[in-house]
Design a protein around this motif. Sequence first.
Motif, PDB file in Angstrom:
ATOM      1  N   LEU A  83      -2.501  -3.512  -4.919  1.00  0.00           N
ATOM      2  CA  LEU A  83      -3.688  -4.189  -5.426  1.00  0.00           C
ATOM      3  C   LEU A  83      -4.896  -3.953  -4.531  1.00  0.00           C
ATOM      4  N   TYR A  84      -4.710  -3.982  -3.208  1.00  0.00           N
ATOM      5  CA  TYR A  84      -5.868  -3.875  -2.316  1.00  0.00           C
ATOM      6  C   TYR A  84      -6.580  -2.535  -2.454  1.00  0.00           C
ATOM      7  N   ALA A  93     -13.103  -8.166 -11.462  1.00  0.00           N
ATOM      8  CA  ALA A  93     -11.860  -8.744 -10.964  1.00  0.00           C
ATOM      9  C   ALA A  93     -11.814 -10.204 -11.387  1.00  0.00           C
ATOM     10  N   LEU A  94     -10.681 -10.845 -11.132  1.00  0.00           N
ATOM     11  CA  LEU A  94     -10.543 -12.283 -11.339  1.00  0.00           C
ATOM     12  C   LEU A  94     -10.440 -12.939  -9.972  1.00  0.00           C
ATOM     13  N   GLN A 148      -9.566 -11.779  -0.169  1.00  0.00           N
ATOM     14  CA  GLN A 148      -8.865 -10.830  -1.028  1.00  0.00           C
ATOM     15  C   GLN A 148      -7.589 -11.425  -1.605  1.00  0.00           C
ATOM     16  N   GLY A 149      -6.991 -12.370  -0.900  1.00  0.00           N
ATOM     17  CA  GLY A 149      -5.795 -13.028  -1.413  1.00  0.00           C
ATOM     18  C   GLY A 149      -6.057 -13.876  -2.641  1.00  0.00           C
ATOM     19  N   ASP A 150      -7.331 -14.161  -2.905  1.00  0.00           N
ATOM     20  CA  ASP A 150      -7.718 -14.933  -4.089  1.00  0.00           C
ATOM     21  C   ASP A 150      -8.343 -14.043  -5.149  1.00  0.00           C
ATOM     22  N   LEU A 151      -8.025 -12.765  -5.112  1.00  0.00           N
ATOM     23  CA  LEU A 151      -8.549 -11.807  -6.085  1.00  0.00           C
ATOM     24  C   LEU A 151      -7.406 -11.019  -6.721  1.00  0.00           C
TER      25      LEU A 151
END
Length: 437
Positions: A83-84, A93-94, A148-151
């Motif tokens: 994902l990253y 993105a969400l 980024q952990g929330d995307l």
Amino acid sequence: SDYTFDCRCGALGNGHEVAGGQKTIRCDLCENWSHIACQRGGRASNLHPKAAFYCDGCSTQESKAPPTRNSRKATTKKKTTPLYTRLIAGKGALARLGKYWYPVRLIQSYDTVSLPASARNRVRWRVVWWRGCRFPSSLGSPPGDVEQGDLVDELWQDEAKRREIRLGEWIHSWDTPREEDLIQNFMSAEVSKELDDILLPHIASLQKLLDSPDLNQYGAEAYPVIDYILRSKKKPDGVGAYSIPFCGDISSHEYAKIARWFSENVPGASGQVEKWLGGMPLVHAFTLVVAHRKASDFEKRIEARNEEWNDSMLLKMAWADLMISYPTNSFVADVDLECLTALEARMFEDSEEAGPAGNQQWGLDAGQHHRRWNVYVGIPDEWVSARDYSESELEVRKTLPAPFDRYLTYVIDSAAPYSVITLMLHLWSLQTSYPKL
């Protein structure tokens, strides 16, 4: 030193003043600079230092067209790219806000050299939240930076992850008005007192243009649009109207305002929209508006040429301006709407290529979306194509606590009353906390 900035988002001028702190890129042809995050589909992100870049103005029309579902090579093989690596500036993105996820446009990530690979989720992204997000009032304003952990991206072909995402409510791309919608729905435009002052004295002439299609009875000096029709030998359409393609620097909003004024004030206009919208009578109204607004500028030009100034000359100059000018924002892209459209096309595409993940999987194992929002209403037909479905695709697979285990075989589209299933999931959500992805 100063540098010329001319981005498709509308930012124009000295780059030091208008770049807004965003990362930028220079076109190799015109040498103007643009925001990296404003380029369609993230195409300017992560380019090789020696790779050429051409802005929208210098690119070919073919390169501007976004790929369609039918133009992509069909495959059922799932992507395994982390994902990253898929999160890049300029793409949609969400982002998680509370327990729901909302669409954003990724602007840029911050320097992560000091972070180890194990801390990638702590990388922060600057984002622009979609303007149509309907956040719960209890959350306040959303942050400009997101970890980024929330995307997540569209989670293409990732059925399991989509099932864990509860979507917040927003206005879909297909429900968002475009410029052309403003004109077609002109009666929703604002009422303008200025137009009363400009056009009311000309009601009789505007009605005459609407009711009397015989062009030979008009004086070309008083009606420059008729002089244009006669000189160009234009032919009327099926309803006897002459389509005129000019509106000068009148914006879509102004166009709609003038159209509404015309419909409400010119006798008989409201019942004959097809005869004047985009046609000769309305374009004459445009000419009168331009003549009024730019009269002093036109007069100065005439004086500089030592020519005689009169009303006929004023209308002639207004018509010339109408033919050659264009709205200042006519080449400005709605980059946020463009980004959302591309994101939603991948989120909601239901096709062989999308696989089971395309079959309304969002949030199935996580619970209701915000305010029980049905996210699938109105999806464009071109995003859906026939394929073979499995009944198991819409099962709620997360293990339910007792006493609901006997309902494990229930599916959302089963014969069981939907209200019962909704109640089950609601009661379950009261005693279940949903872990972060």
